[in-house]
Design a protein around this motif. Structure first.
Motif, PDB file in Angstrom:
ATOM      1  N   LYS A  47       2.250   0.419  11.564  1.00 41.11           N
ATOM      2  CA  LYS A  47       1.092  -0.180  10.625  1.00 41.11           C
ATOM      3  C   LYS A  47       0.886   0.909   9.536  1.00 41.11           C
ATOM      4  CE  LYS A  47      -0.374  -3.465  13.665  1.00 41.11           C
ATOM      5  NZ  LYS A  47      -1.709  -4.320  14.352  1.00 41.11           N
ATOM      6  N   MET A  48       2.012   1.435   8.841  1.00 38.44           N
ATOM      7  CA  MET A  48       1.740   2.226   7.837  1.00 38.44           C
ATOM      8  C   MET A  48       0.648   2.006   6.807  1.00 38.44           C
ATOM      9  SD  MET A  48       4.533   4.502   5.694  1.00 38.44           S
ATOM     10  CE  MET A  48       5.542   4.549   7.059  1.00 38.44           C
ATOM     11  N   ARG A  49       0.484   0.789   6.499  1.00 38.34           N
ATOM     12  CA  ARG A  49      -0.525   0.362   5.430  1.00 38.34           C
ATOM     13  C   ARG A  49      -1.984   1.095   5.502  1.00 38.34           C
ATOM     14  NH1 ARG A  49      -2.810  -5.715   6.752  1.00 38.34           N
ATOM     15  NH2 ARG A  49      -1.802  -6.087   8.908  1.00 38.34           N
ATOM     16  N   LEU A  90      -4.239   7.388   1.521  1.00 37.13           N
ATOM     17  CA  LEU A  90      -3.701   8.377   0.437  1.00 37.13           C
ATOM     18  C   LEU A  90      -3.910   7.828  -0.909  1.00 37.13           C
ATOM     19  CD1 LEU A  90      -0.420   9.027   2.430  1.00 37.13           C
ATOM     20  CD2 LEU A  90      -2.209  10.725   2.050  1.00 37.13           C
ATOM     21  N   ASP A  91      -3.520   6.385  -0.868  1.00 38.29           N
ATOM     22  CA  ASP A  91      -3.745   5.793  -2.233  1.00 38.29           C
ATOM     23  C   ASP A  91      -5.167   5.866  -2.973  1.00 38.29           C
ATOM     24  OD1 ASP A  91      -3.174   4.137  -4.430  1.00 38.29           O
ATOM     25  OD2 ASP A  91      -3.866   2.419  -3.318  1.00 38.29           O
ATOM     26  N   TRP A  95       0.797  -1.122   0.013  1.00 40.90           N
ATOM     27  CA  TRP A  95       0.076  -0.126  -0.066  1.00 40.90           C
ATOM     28  C   TRP A  95       1.024   1.286   0.044  1.00 40.90           C
ATOM     29  CZ3 TRP A  95      -0.882  -4.300   2.666  1.00 40.90           C
ATOM     30  CH2 TRP A  95      -2.274  -5.081   2.377  1.00 40.90           C
ATOM     31  N   THR A  96       2.060   1.189   0.661  1.00 42.10           N
ATOM     32  CA  THR A  96       2.846   2.340   0.729  1.00 42.10           C
ATOM     33  C   THR A  96       3.599   2.646  -0.558  1.00 42.10           C
ATOM     34  OG1 THR A  96       3.030   2.040   3.183  1.00 42.10           O
ATOM     35  CG2 THR A  96       4.752   3.474   2.026  1.00 42.10           C
ATOM     36  N   GLN A 136       3.868   5.869  -5.114  1.00 45.72           N
ATOM     37  CA  GLN A 136       4.074   5.916  -6.638  1.00 45.72           C
ATOM     38  C   GLN A 136       2.784   7.130  -7.132  1.00 45.72           C
ATOM     39  OE1 GLN A 136       5.758   5.039  -9.323  1.00 45.72           O
ATOM     40  NE2 GLN A 136       4.176   5.613 -10.580  1.00 45.72           N
ATOM     41  N   ARG A 137       1.795   7.040  -6.396  1.00 47.46           N
ATOM     42  CA  ARG A 137       0.662   7.982  -6.586  1.00 47.46           C
ATOM     43  C   ARG A 137       1.278   9.457  -6.785  1.00 47.46           C
ATOM     44  NH1 ARG A 137      -1.916   4.520  -9.147  1.00 47.46           N
ATOM     45  NH2 ARG A 137      -3.035   3.060  -7.768  1.00 47.46           N
TER      46      ARG A 137
END
Ligand SMILES: Cc1ncc(COP(=O)(O)O)c(C=O)c1O
Length: 349
Positions: A237-239, A245-246, A39-40, A45-46
Motif C-alpha cells: 500500500k505504497m500510496r 513524501l508528497d 500518489w507515488t 515527480q516532487r
C-alpha cells in the motif's frame, strides 16, 4: 500515557498534522498497489523537481533500509564503504550493511565530517584481490553530531571520490535540516555537487514513516526495483508512504519544519551556552545541540526531561529539537539546566 516533549530525538515527535491530513485524504477507495498509484507518481515527480530531472526516487519504510539499499546499489560485495566512526550506519544499524555483505571502513573525525584526507590513507592495495576495495564514501547530512557539510565541501568530496574511482552517498536522514540550515536547495547540496545517491529522510521531519532512496545517476539505478523488493522495502500500500513524501515536498512544509527545528536548536544552544557549567561541543548547524555538563546535573535533568547521554566517558549529552519543539520548552529546560548545575559542579575539561 504519552512521554513529555523533550530532547531525546526528532523521532520522538509526532506526525505533523498536515501530513496526517494528507494520509487521511489518501484513504478513499481502492488504488493500485506497489507504487502504481497516483500518489507515488506525484511523490517521484516532487523528487525530480527538488533534485533535478535525473533523480529516480524509490519510497521505502525506514532509514536503515534506505542506507543499505543505496550502498548495495553502489557497490559489489568485495567493495567497501568509508564512513565516520560516529555514522548511524556504523553504530546504530545493528550491522545491517555488513549483513548485506558490505564492509564498512570507519575513520575518526572530530565533528562527524569525512574529508578526502581521512579517506586517502585507505586507498592502498587497490586491485589486490585479498583486500576489500574502497568504493563509496558515505556522509550524513546533517551529521550525527549536528554539523553540516557545505555545498563546497560536498563538491570537493564528490570530485575527489570520482577522481579516485569512488562514489559519494549521502545519508540524508536530516537532509531537510541541513539544506535549510544553509539556505540551499536539495539539488545544490546533492545532484549539482556530484552526489551519486541519497537516503532521503522524512520521518524525523514529521512524517509517520516514510523515507526514499534517491538515485542521481542512471548507472546506479540498474535493477534497483528488484533490489528494493528483495530487501523487503517494497510497500504494497505504497500510496500511504508516497502521500507523506508528497505532503512534505509539494509546498514548503519541509522548509517550515526544518527551519523551526533548527531555530529551536539555536535558541537552546544560546540559552545553555550562557550558563556557567555548560560547554557546547559542536557547531550547531542543524537541529542538534551537543554539550558537556556535570553528570550529576544530567542525571537530575533526565528525571524530568527525556534526552540521551551521547558519551558516558566525557559526560557529553545530545539534545535534539523537532518540528514541534516550542520556545517555552527551550526556556523552561534552560532554566532547569541552570538550576541543576547550581546544585552540582563545573563541566569536565
Ligand atoms: C543519521 C541517521 N541515518 C539514518 C537513520 C534512520 O534510521 P531508521 O532505520 O531508524 O529509520 C537515523 C535515525 O536515527 C539517523 O539518525
Amino acid at each position: 500515557m504519552s512521554e513529555r516533549r523533550g530532547f531525546a530525538s526528532d523521532n520522538h515527535a509526532g506526525v505533523h498534522p498536515e501530513v496526517m491530513d494528507a494520509v487521511l485524504a489518501t484513504n478513499a477507495g481502492h488504488a493500485n498497489a506497489y507504487g502504481s498509484d497516483p500518489w507515488t507518481s506525484r511523490a517521484t515527480q516532487r523528487f525530480r523537481e527538488h533534485f533535478g530531472p535525473s533523480a529516480q526516487a524509490f519510497p521505502v519504510f525506514n532509514g536503515t533500509g534506505a542506507n543499505v539499499l543505496c550502498l548495495e546499489a553502489l557497490t559489489q560485495p568485495w567493495q567497501g564503504i568509508v564512513c565516520a566512526r560516529t555514522a548511524h550506519l556504523h553504530v546504530d544499524e545493528c550491522g545491517a550493511p555488513e549483513r548485506s555483505g558490505r564492509k564498512l571502513l570507519v575513520v575518526d573525525t572530530p565533528d562527524g565530517k569525512v574529508t578526502p584526507d581521512h579517506v586517502a590513507p585507505l586507498l592502498v592495495r587497490i586491485g589486490e584481490e585479498h583486500v576489500v576495495q574502497p568504493r563509496v564514501i558515505s556522509i550524513a547530512q546533517s551529521t550525527e553530531l549536528g554539523t553540516v557539510y557545505s555545498v563546497d565541501e560536498v563538491r570537493a568530496l564528490a570530485d575527489w571520490a570520482h577522481a579516485h574511482g569512488m562514489l559519494l552517498h549521502v545519508d540524508g536522514a536530516r537532509l531537510c535540516n541541513a539544506a535549510v540550515g544553509q539556505g540551499v536547495s536539495f539539488r545544490e547540496l546533492t545532484t549539482d555537487a556530484g552526489v551519486d545517491a541519497v537516503s532521503f529522510g522524512g520521518t524525523k521531519i514529521g512524517l509517520m514513516g516514510a523515507e526514499a532512496v534517491v538515485l542521481l545517476r542512471d548507472e546506479v539505478a540498474d535493477g534497483f526495483r528488484f533490489r528494493r523488493k528483495q530487501a523487503m522495502q517494497l510497500a504494497s500500500k505504497m500510496r500511504y508512504i508516497s502521500a507523506q513524501l508528497d505532503a512534505l515536498l509539494s509546498g514548503d512544509l519541509w522548509e517550515r519544519s526544518a527551519a523551526h527545528a533548527n531555530a529551536m536548536a539555536r535558541r537552546l544552544a544560546d540559552a545553555v551556552g550562557a550558563i556557567d557549567g555548560v560547554r557546547v561541543t559542536q557547531s550547531v548547524d542543524a537541529n542538534a545541540v551537543f554539550a558537556v555538563l556535570d553528570p550529576a546535573a544530567t542525571e537530575e535533568l533526565q528525571q524530568a526531561w527525556p534526552f540521551y547521554v551521547w558519551d558516558e566517558g566525557t559526560g557529553e549529552v545530545r539534545w535534539m529539537c523537532s518540528w514541534d519543539t516550542t520556545e517555552e520548552d527551550i526556556d523552561t529546560f534552560a532554566a532547569d539546566v541552570r538550576a541543576a548545575l547550581s546544585r552540582s559542579g563545573p563541566p569536565r575539561p
